[in-house]
Motif scaffolding. Structure first.
Motif, PDB file in Angstrom:
ATOM      1  N   ASN A 110      10.822  -2.728 -66.013  1.00 27.17           N
ATOM      2  CA  ASN A 110      10.774  -3.505 -64.537  1.00 27.17           C
ATOM      3  C   ASN A 110      10.772  -5.070 -65.225  1.00 27.17           C
ATOM      4  OD1 ASN A 110      10.830  -1.746 -62.644  1.00 27.17           O
ATOM      5  ND2 ASN A 110       8.722  -1.183 -62.702  1.00 27.17           N
ATOM      6  N   ASP A 111      11.477  -5.904 -64.393  1.00 30.04           N
ATOM      7  CA  ASP A 111      11.238  -7.432 -64.686  1.00 30.04           C
ATOM      8  C   ASP A 111      11.252  -7.907 -63.355  1.00 30.04           C
ATOM      9  OD1 ASP A 111      11.689  -7.418 -67.364  1.00 30.04           O
ATOM     10  OD2 ASP A 111      13.607  -7.232 -67.422  1.00 30.04           O
ATOM     11  N   GLU A 112      10.455  -9.216 -63.404  1.00 27.29           N
ATOM     12  CA  GLU A 112      10.267  -9.816 -61.921  1.00 27.29           C
ATOM     13  C   GLU A 112      10.597 -11.278 -62.301  1.00 27.29           C
ATOM     14  OE1 GLU A 112       6.655  -9.425 -60.508  1.00 27.29           O
ATOM     15  OE2 GLU A 112       6.976  -7.417 -59.640  1.00 27.29           O
ATOM     16  N   THR A 113      11.598 -12.000 -61.618  1.00 24.06           N
ATOM     17  CA  THR A 113      11.986 -13.294 -61.762  1.00 24.06           C
ATOM     18  C   THR A 113      11.908 -14.173 -60.432  1.00 24.06           C
ATOM     19  OG1 THR A 113      13.787 -12.426 -63.137  1.00 24.06           O
ATOM     20  CG2 THR A 113      13.990 -14.643 -62.347  1.00 24.06           C
ATOM     21  N   GLN A 114      11.195 -15.361 -60.689  1.00 25.18           N
ATOM     22  CA  GLN A 114      10.895 -16.205 -59.623  1.00 25.18           C
ATOM     23  C   GLN A 114      11.988 -16.648 -59.046  1.00 25.18           C
ATOM     24  OE1 GLN A 114       7.491 -16.617 -58.646  1.00 25.18           O
ATOM     25  NE2 GLN A 114       8.099 -17.428 -56.699  1.00 25.18           N
ATOM     26  N   VAL A 115      12.529 -16.457 -58.014  1.00 27.63           N
ATOM     27  CA  VAL A 115      13.974 -16.982 -57.275  1.00 27.63           C
ATOM     28  C   VAL A 115      13.545 -18.147 -56.588  1.00 27.63           C
ATOM     29  CG1 VAL A 115      15.662 -16.521 -55.735  1.00 27.63           C
ATOM     30  CG2 VAL A 115      14.725 -14.870 -57.244  1.00 27.63           C
ATOM     31  N   SER A 116      12.621 -18.123 -55.782  1.00 25.54           N
ATOM     32  CA  SER A 116      12.039 -19.470 -54.805  1.00 25.54           C
ATOM     33  C   SER A 116      10.538 -19.183 -54.860  1.00 25.54           C
ATOM     34  CB  SER A 116      12.594 -19.406 -53.610  1.00 25.54           C
ATOM     35  OG  SER A 116      12.323 -18.493 -52.783  1.00 25.54           O
ATOM     36  N   GLN A 117      10.004 -20.348 -54.169  1.00 21.78           N
ATOM     37  CA  GLN A 117       8.483 -20.342 -54.083  1.00 21.78           C
ATOM     38  C   GLN A 117       7.777 -19.061 -53.484  1.00 21.78           C
ATOM     39  OE1 GLN A 117       6.924 -23.979 -51.940  1.00 21.78           O
ATOM     40  NE2 GLN A 117       4.875 -23.529 -52.349  1.00 21.78           N
ATOM     41  N   ASP A 118       8.590 -18.408 -52.677  1.00 18.38           N
ATOM     42  CA  ASP A 118       8.147 -17.159 -51.663  1.00 18.38           C
ATOM     43  C   ASP A 118       8.772 -16.005 -51.966  1.00 18.38           C
ATOM     44  OD1 ASP A 118      10.090 -17.921 -50.438  1.00 18.38           O
ATOM     45  OD2 ASP A 118       9.327 -17.815 -48.226  1.00 18.38           O
ATOM     46  N   SER A 119       9.705 -15.958 -53.017  1.00 19.73           N
ATOM     47  CA  SER A 119      10.368 -14.427 -53.267  1.00 19.73           C
ATOM     48  C   SER A 119      10.477 -14.382 -54.663  1.00 19.73           C
ATOM     49  CB  SER A 119      11.641 -14.743 -52.719  1.00 19.73           C
ATOM     50  OG  SER A 119      12.468 -15.928 -53.186  1.00 19.73           O
ATOM     51  N   LEU A 120      10.586 -13.213 -55.082  1.00 17.49           N
ATOM     52  CA  LEU A 120      10.930 -12.560 -56.438  1.00 17.49           C
ATOM     53  C   LEU A 120      12.110 -11.633 -56.490  1.00 17.49           C
ATOM     54  CD1 LEU A 120       7.360 -11.587 -57.403  1.00 17.49           C
ATOM     55  CD2 LEU A 120       8.509 -13.612 -58.431  1.00 17.49           C
ATOM     56  N   LEU A 121      12.841 -11.753 -57.583  1.00 19.72           N
ATOM     57  CA  LEU A 121      13.803 -10.750 -57.741  1.00 19.72           C
ATOM     58  C   LEU A 121      13.551  -9.662 -58.833  1.00 19.72           C
ATOM     59  CD1 LEU A 121      16.609  -9.752 -57.661  1.00 19.72           C
ATOM     60  CD2 LEU A 121      17.305 -11.360 -59.578  1.00 19.72           C
ATOM     61  N   LYS A 122      13.366  -8.586 -58.403  1.00 13.38           N
ATOM     62  CA  LYS A 122      12.879  -7.542 -59.134  1.00 13.38           C
ATOM     63  C   LYS A 122      13.970  -6.579 -59.599  1.00 13.38           C
ATOM     64  CE  LYS A 122       9.643  -3.451 -59.058  1.00 13.38           C
ATOM     65  NZ  LYS A 122       8.623  -2.806 -58.248  1.00 13.38           N
ATOM     66  N   THR A 123      14.038  -6.405 -61.193  1.00  6.70           N
ATOM     67  CA  THR A 123      15.028  -5.775 -61.474  1.00  6.70           C
ATOM     68  C   THR A 123      14.474  -4.376 -62.316  1.00  6.70           C
ATOM     69  OG1 THR A 123      16.252  -7.873 -62.212  1.00  6.70           O
ATOM     70  CG2 THR A 123      16.890  -5.895 -63.480  1.00  6.70           C
ATOM     71  N   THR A 124      14.954  -3.358 -61.895  1.00  9.06           N
ATOM     72  CA  THR A 124      14.433  -2.096 -62.317  1.00  9.06           C
ATOM     73  C   THR A 124      15.630  -1.285 -63.202  1.00  9.06           C
ATOM     74  OG1 THR A 124      13.136  -1.924 -60.448  1.00  9.06           O
ATOM     75  CG2 THR A 124      13.616   0.119 -61.783  1.00  9.06           C
ATOM     76  N   ARG A 125      15.328  -0.977 -64.558  1.00  8.06           N
ATOM     77  CA  ARG A 125      16.133  -0.148 -65.243  1.00  8.06           C
ATOM     78  C   ARG A 125      15.764   1.241 -65.268  1.00  8.06           C
ATOM     79  NH1 ARG A 125      19.331  -3.014 -69.137  1.00  8.06           N
ATOM     80  NH2 ARG A 125      19.022  -5.427 -69.071  1.00  8.06           N
ATOM     81  N   TYR A 126      16.457   2.157 -65.213  1.00  4.53           N
ATOM     82  CA  TYR A 126      16.261   3.482 -65.036  1.00  4.53           C
ATOM     83  C   TYR A 126      17.025   4.470 -65.688  1.00  4.53           C
ATOM     84  CZ  TYR A 126      18.975   3.755 -60.860  1.00  4.53           C
ATOM     85  OH  TYR A 126      19.823   3.783 -59.619  1.00  4.53           O
ATOM     86  N   GLU A 127      16.585   5.783 -65.782  1.00  5.13           N
ATOM     87  CA  GLU A 127      17.667   6.659 -66.387  1.00  5.13           C
ATOM     88  C   GLU A 127      17.564   7.989 -65.413  1.00  5.13           C
ATOM     89  OE1 GLU A 127      16.058   7.481 -70.086  1.00  5.13           O
ATOM     90  OE2 GLU A 127      16.901   5.895 -71.318  1.00  5.13           O
ATOM     91  N   VAL A 128      18.896   8.502 -65.307  1.00  2.88           N
ATOM     92  CA  VAL A 128      18.844   9.517 -64.445  1.00  2.88           C
ATOM     93  C   VAL A 128      19.322  10.801 -65.412  1.00  2.88           C
ATOM     94  CG1 VAL A 128      20.070  10.599 -62.424  1.00  2.88           C
ATOM     95  CG2 VAL A 128      19.909   8.325 -62.388  1.00  2.88           C
ATOM     96  N   THR A 129      18.456  12.057 -65.122  1.00  2.00           N
ATOM     97  CA  THR A 129      18.702  12.996 -66.099  1.00  2.00           C
ATOM     98  C   THR A 129      18.608  14.197 -65.263  1.00  2.00           C
ATOM     99  OG1 THR A 129      16.349  13.200 -66.677  1.00  2.00           O
ATOM    100  CG2 THR A 129      17.696  11.992 -68.077  1.00  2.00           C
ATOM    101  N   ASN A 130      19.209  15.435 -65.626  1.00  2.00           N
ATOM    102  CA  ASN A 130      18.775  16.613 -64.986  1.00  2.00           C
ATOM    103  C   ASN A 130      18.889  17.762 -66.152  1.00  2.00           C
ATOM    104  OD1 ASN A 130      18.522  18.639 -62.946  1.00  2.00           O
ATOM    105  ND2 ASN A 130      20.509  18.492 -62.305  1.00  2.00           N
ATOM    106  N   THR A 131      17.969  18.622 -66.036  1.00  2.00           N
ATOM    107  CA  THR A 131      17.842  19.906 -66.846  1.00  2.00           C
ATOM    108  C   THR A 131      18.016  21.013 -65.779  1.00  2.00           C
ATOM    109  OG1 THR A 131      16.104  19.073 -68.198  1.00  2.00           O
ATOM    110  CG2 THR A 131      16.271  21.390 -67.979  1.00  2.00           C
TER     111      THR A 131
END
Length: 246
Positions: A110-131
């Protein structure tokens, strides 16, 4: 004047002929490349199909031996969810059924980047699997494995086992017969004991034990025959890491 016109016309025709010939060669070249790509893709699919298959997955109808066949595989697909639906349909078409389908997304970062004074850009990396665990008729195991090849982008591994249980089935059947014969003799002996309560109780307990052993052998044989008739397949699917932005 007439001679110059004829010469000019001949040169023009020759130029057009060369240009048409060159264009035809280019067209043939493009078609050859396209055909090569198609053949290459077909060869890749055939190779994966061969990798997924095995002589251990094929049933010899002329053999009297009984095999429990299992298959385990892990491979990369383009889309886990879509491949899951296709695998479930193939299993159903082969006369089998799915016993487990554990589809999940696992966050790796999970990464958070300050875009403006009152907003953040949240980047989520995830893996999809199935058994996936499924069971399919023994005679359809190889057919199923070859059908899965269409979904495979990269094969991590595949393990196919064929365990011969012919002697184990025979041993259980002999055990049932022995216990059945002993039970009959005990029942006869109990009937002849008359009023000897203590001896009757001991014989009854012995008889119950023999019948329980016979039932256990019978159930074990049913379980083995079920595993012989229906192979168990366990699959692990995964795809490229995904990104989600919020």
């Amino acid at each position: 004047m007439n001679t110059n016109f004829k010469i000019g016309s001949a040169i023009l025709l020759l130029t057009l002929a060369v240009a048409c010939n060159k264009k035809a060669e280019e067209s043939v070249g493009i078609r050859s490349v396209e055909l090569s790509k198609v053949e290459s893709a077909a060869d890749t699919t055939a190779t994966v199909a061969d990798d997924m298959s095995s002589s251990a997955a094929e049933e010899d109808k002329n053999s009297k031996r009984k095999f429990i066949r299992t298959a385990d595989a892990r491979f990369k697909v383009k889309d886990v969810a879509q491949s899951t639906y296709k695998i479930e349909n193939v299993t159903k078409n082969c006369g089998g059924f799915v016993t487990l389908s554990e589809l999940r997304s696992t966050i790796t970062e999970n990464d958070e980047t300050q875009v403006s004074q009152d907003s953040l850009l949240k980047t989520t990396r995830y893996e999809v699997t199935n058994t996936i665990a499924l069971r399919v008729p023994n005679v359809k195991l190889d057919t199923l494995l070859r059908s899965l090849a269409k979904e495979v982008q990269f094969l991590d591994y595949r393990v196919i086992k064929a365990d011969d249980v012919n002697l184990q089935l025979l041993a259980n059947e002999l055990s049932q017969k022995r216990n059945a014969n002993t039970s009959k003799r005990l029942e006869t002996a109990i009937d002849k004991k008359g009023n000897k309560l203590k001896e009757i109780n001991e014989a009854e307990a012995n008889l119950a034990s023999k019948k329980e052993n016979s039932d256990t052998s019978y159930i074990n044989n049913l379980s083995l025959k079920d595993q012989v008739n229906f192979s168990t397949v366990t699959l692990q699917l995964y795809q490229n890491e995904q990104l989600k932005y919020e």
